[in-house]
Motif scaffolding. Structure first.
Motif, PDB file in Angstrom:
ATOM      1  N   LEU A   1       7.004   9.892  -0.307  1.00  0.00           N
ATOM      2  CA  LEU A   1       6.519   8.384  -0.364  1.00  0.00           C
ATOM      3  C   LEU A   1       6.916   7.510   1.015  1.00  0.00           C
ATOM      4  O   LEU A   1       6.090   6.910   1.359  1.00  0.00           O
ATOM      5  N   LEU A   2       8.165   7.597   1.230  1.00  0.00           N
ATOM      6  CA  LEU A   2       8.404   6.806   2.475  1.00  0.00           C
ATOM      7  C   LEU A   2       7.431   7.517   3.691  1.00  0.00           C
ATOM      8  O   LEU A   2       7.214   6.632   4.374  1.00  0.00           O
ATOM      9  N   ALA A   3       7.131   8.733   3.889  1.00  0.00           N
ATOM     10  CA  ALA A   3       6.560   9.242   5.174  1.00  0.00           C
ATOM     11  C   ALA A   3       5.098   8.567   4.894  1.00  0.00           C
ATOM     12  O   ALA A   3       4.319   8.245   5.865  1.00  0.00           O
ATOM     13  N   ARG A   4       4.576   8.611   3.462  1.00  0.00           N
ATOM     14  CA  ARG A   4       3.153   7.724   3.355  1.00  0.00           C
ATOM     15  C   ARG A   4       3.218   6.431   3.848  1.00  0.00           C
ATOM     16  O   ARG A   4       2.173   5.887   4.614  1.00  0.00           O
ATOM     17  N   HIS A   5       4.001   5.747   3.482  1.00  0.00           N
ATOM     18  CA  HIS A   5       4.243   4.255   4.093  1.00  0.00           C
ATOM     19  C   HIS A   5       4.407   4.198   5.490  1.00  0.00           C
ATOM     20  O   HIS A   5       3.734   3.305   6.209  1.00  0.00           O
ATOM     21  N   ARG A   6       5.097   5.091   5.889  1.00  0.00           N
ATOM     22  CA  ARG A   6       5.447   5.205   7.495  1.00  0.00           C
ATOM     23  C   ARG A   6       4.111   5.317   8.182  1.00  0.00           C
ATOM     24  O   ARG A   6       3.717   4.555   9.178  1.00  0.00           O
TER      25      ARG A   6
ATOM     26  N   GLY B   1       1.984   2.465   8.941  1.00  0.00           N
ATOM     27  CA  GLY B   1       2.351   1.658   9.873  1.00  0.00           C
ATOM     28  C   GLY B   1       3.130   0.564   8.948  1.00  0.00           C
ATOM     29  O   GLY B   1       3.304  -0.608   9.737  1.00  0.00           O
ATOM     30  N   ASP B   2       3.447   0.580   7.688  1.00  0.00           N
ATOM     31  CA  ASP B   2       4.335  -0.476   6.794  1.00  0.00           C
ATOM     32  C   ASP B   2       5.623  -0.298   7.367  1.00  0.00           C
ATOM     33  O   ASP B   2       6.454   0.378   7.905  1.00  0.00           O
ATOM     34  N   PHE B   3       6.212  -1.518   7.290  1.00  0.00           N
ATOM     35  CA  PHE B   3       7.688  -1.839   7.370  1.00  0.00           C
ATOM     36  C   PHE B   3       8.445  -1.482   6.200  1.00  0.00           C
ATOM     37  O   PHE B   3       8.146  -1.849   5.151  1.00  0.00           O
ATOM     38  N   LEU B   4       9.486  -0.479   6.212  1.00  0.00           N
ATOM     39  CA  LEU B   4      10.165   0.038   5.412  1.00  0.00           C
ATOM     40  C   LEU B   4      11.578  -0.639   5.131  1.00  0.00           C
ATOM     41  O   LEU B   4      12.389  -0.658   6.131  1.00  0.00           O
TER      42      LEU B   4
END
Length: 222
Positions: free
Chosen positions: A96-101, A104-107
């Protein structure tokens, strides 16, 4: 670029790092075993029921930080990460983190658990920033007191609003992933709230509001 916000305990982690740290201290003989384990469990159950007195809990949970020398704390946390935390970071959470990363999202992780416990976990997960309850430090040692607003319930909203002003970020296109009824104040503020392996109260609320409900547990159920 969207702002992707994540609760930590029982969301990105298959477990609660605050509770696990207390159990780790008991196992290492660094606190009074029976009484500490009993209180640690009581506070965890109160949290799960949405009845936690955050100030009472912080007085309990931050006290060992003030009693153990910083070099020993660092070594304890290194072992804690290896034994209790890394095994509880599931593949779906990392994905999930990888998909947002990749989008280009800010995590951003936002958690009630204190920064001493959570900063190394946030680093392990590779997020861009962390908002956590801040233990007070004086001359390099923890005092056992909290600094500023605890990052809990409505306090998460306050801390996030402060952070948004400081960073220039906004909630115009924002996600928040959480498992807990305690996070309803923040879930109501974001564009895209997502319930993750939710407790009963949050599951009912999410179903009534039409929010997505997902699981980040391993497919084996472990």
């Amino acid at each position: 670029m969207a702002l992707a916000i994540f609760d930590l305990d029982n969301t990105l982690l298959d477990g609660d790092s605050d509770y696990l740290w207390g159990r780790f201290l008991v196992a290492q003989g660094r606190v009074d075993g029976d009484s500490y384990e009993r209180e640690n469990h009581r506070f965890y159950e109160e949290y799960r029921r949405g009845q936690l007195d955050i100030q009472e809990f912080l007085a309990f949970s931050l006290k060992p930080l003030s009693e153990i020398p910083p070099p020993e704390l660092a070594e304890l946390h290194r072992r804690f990460m290896e034994q209790a935390i890394r095994p509880r970071i599931t593949a779906p959470a990392r994905e999930l983190l990888a998909r947002h990363r990749a989008e280009g999202d800010f995590l951003l992780i936002i958690t009630a658990t204190n920064r001493f416990i959570t900063a190394p976990i946030a680093e392990e997960l590779g997020v861009d920033d962390l908002l956590a309850t801040d233990p007070e430090q004086i001359a390099g040692r923890y005092t056992g007191r909290v600094s500023g607003i605890p990052c809990f319930r409505e306090g998460k909203v306050e801390r996030l609003e402060q952070w948004l002003k400081q960073t220039g970020q906004n909630l115009a296109d924002s996600w928040f992933y959480s498992d807990s009824r305690n996070d309803l104040p923040l879930l109501e503020r974001v564009t895209r709230p997502v319930a993750v392996d939710p407790d009963e109260t949050l599951a009912d609320h999410a179903a009534a509001r039409g929010w997505p409900i997902i699981s980040l547990r391993e497919s084996s159920g472990s």
